[in-house]
Design a protein around this motif. Structure first.
Motif, PDB file in Angstrom:
ATOM      1  N   UNK A   1      -7.068  18.937 -28.658  1.00 24.16           N
ATOM      2  CA  UNK A   1      -7.179  17.642 -27.986  1.00 24.16           C
ATOM      3  C   UNK A   1      -6.631  17.818 -26.579  1.00 24.16           C
ATOM      4  N   UNK A   2      -7.451  17.485 -25.578  1.00 17.81           N
ATOM      5  CA  UNK A   2      -7.052  17.701 -24.189  1.00 17.81           C
ATOM      6  C   UNK A   2      -7.284  16.448 -23.356  1.00 17.81           C
ATOM      7  N   UNK A   3      -6.326  16.169 -22.450  1.00 18.63           N
ATOM      8  CA  UNK A   3      -6.443  15.072 -21.495  1.00 18.63           C
ATOM      9  C   UNK A   3      -6.460  15.664 -20.095  1.00 18.63           C
ATOM     10  N   UNK A   4      -7.416  15.241 -19.268  1.00 18.60           N
ATOM     11  CA  UNK A   4      -7.508  15.694 -17.892  1.00 18.60           C
ATOM     12  C   UNK A   4      -7.629  14.467 -16.988  1.00 18.60           C
ATOM     13  N   UNK A   5      -6.762  14.353 -15.992  1.00 11.39           N
ATOM     14  CA  UNK A   5      -6.765  13.199 -15.098  1.00 11.39           C
ATOM     15  C   UNK A   5      -7.256  13.563 -13.704  1.00 11.39           C
ATOM     16  N   UNK A   6      -8.080  12.678 -13.138  1.00  2.82           N
ATOM     17  CA  UNK A   6      -8.539  12.801 -11.758  1.00  2.82           C
ATOM     18  C   UNK A   6      -7.907  11.682 -10.942  1.00  2.82           C
ATOM     19  N   UNK A   7      -8.030  11.762  -9.620  1.00  7.82           N
ATOM     20  CA  UNK A   7      -7.450  10.741  -8.758  1.00  7.82           C
ATOM     21  C   UNK A   7      -8.260   9.453  -8.743  1.00  7.82           C
ATOM     22  N   UNK A   8      -9.557   9.562  -9.042  1.00  5.36           N
ATOM     23  CA  UNK A   8     -10.422   8.381  -9.023  1.00  5.36           C
ATOM     24  C   UNK A   8     -11.385   8.406 -10.202  1.00  5.36           C
ATOM     25  N   UNK A   9     -11.954   7.233 -10.479  1.00  4.75           N
ATOM     26  CA  UNK A   9     -12.982   7.146 -11.518  1.00  4.75           C
ATOM     27  C   UNK A   9     -14.193   8.000 -11.131  1.00  4.75           C
ATOM     28  N   UNK A  10     -14.541   7.977  -9.837  1.00  5.59           N
ATOM     29  CA  UNK A  10     -15.707   8.726  -9.372  1.00  5.59           C
ATOM     30  C   UNK A  10     -15.520  10.231  -9.577  1.00  5.59           C
ATOM     31  N   UNK A  11     -14.313  10.722  -9.324  1.00  2.69           N
ATOM     32  CA  UNK A  11     -14.037  12.147  -9.523  1.00  2.69           C
ATOM     33  C   UNK A  11     -14.109  12.519 -11.003  1.00  2.69           C
TER      34      UNK A  11
END
Length: 220
Positions: free
Chosen positions: A118-128
């Motif tokens: 199970x992995x979570x990856x976060x971007x700075x924006x929804x678009x990214x």
């Protein structure tokens, strides 16, 4: 019982996703008009500064930190998907735990082997995050959309064979605002040399994905 695992199950890679970033340029307001007379100079400067001040508000990220992945899937889900595994799981080291966190469970019970990531990856924006999601989809084929999960979700199951041993692996990708949830679930039977059915692997991966998305959204 200790059995040697096939190479496909023992050499697993956990690449660090490159998180795209975006910025916003704030334009300044027009210059204040020249004062009509010396005695109006200070008043004109005072009244012209306020309405022309640029906005400094920035887009707000829905998710600012990745949740603890090893508690993102319930103990009951772990027990049902990975029989014999410790429910605590094992977190994979990350160079940036605020942006990416992964937990893994695996166990061999009798001749039946299961692995869950199970992995979570976060971007700075929804678009990214959406771009990363779409890029990942180009690497997959033969799967389908999973309705009602995050803003967008896709699942795919593939079968591989090595030294006559089958392994079936399911991957579920979920995009929720600026976060990407990635579930990987696979299994093999070392006695029959067969793999679990597509239905078993697909439903198991989606079950874990639902737990993970609930944990993500509950941690806002």
């Amino acid at each position: 019982m200790s059995l040697p695992l096939p190479l496909a199950l023992t050499t697993r890679l956990a690449p660090v996703a490159v998180l795209a970033t975006a910025g916003w340029a704030l334009s300044s307001g027009p210059l204040a008009p020249a004062p009509a007379a010396d005695h109006h100079d200070s008043a004109t400067k005072s009244t012209s500064a306020s309405p022309t001040a640029p906005s400094t508000s920035a887009a707000t990220k829905t998710f600012t930190a990745a949740p603890a992945p090893c508690t993102a899937v319930t103990a009951n889900t772990v027990k049902s998907l990975v029989p014999g595994a410790k429910t605590a799981g094992k977190e994979i080291p990350s160079t940036d735990t605020a942006a990416r966190r992964t937990c893994s469970w695996n166990a061999l019970k009798g001749y039946d082997y299961r692995w869950l990531d199970v992995s979570f990856e976060l971007s700075d924006t929804d678009a990214a995050a959406e771009k990363t999601y779409q890029d990942r989809l180009t690497e997959k084929n033969g799967g389908g959309v999973v309705p009602g999960l995050g803003d967008a979700a896709y699942s795919v199951v593939n079968l591989s064979t090595e030294d006559k041993q089958q392994t079936r692996e399911g991957v579920v990708l979920v995009r929720a605002s600026n976060a990407l949830v990635v579930i990987t679930y696979n299994g093999s039977d070392f006695e029959s040399k067969k793999a679990p059915s597509t239905d078993v692997i697909n439903k198991g991966a989606i079950k874990a994905a639902k737990d993970a998305v609930a944990a993500l959204e509950g941690g806002r």
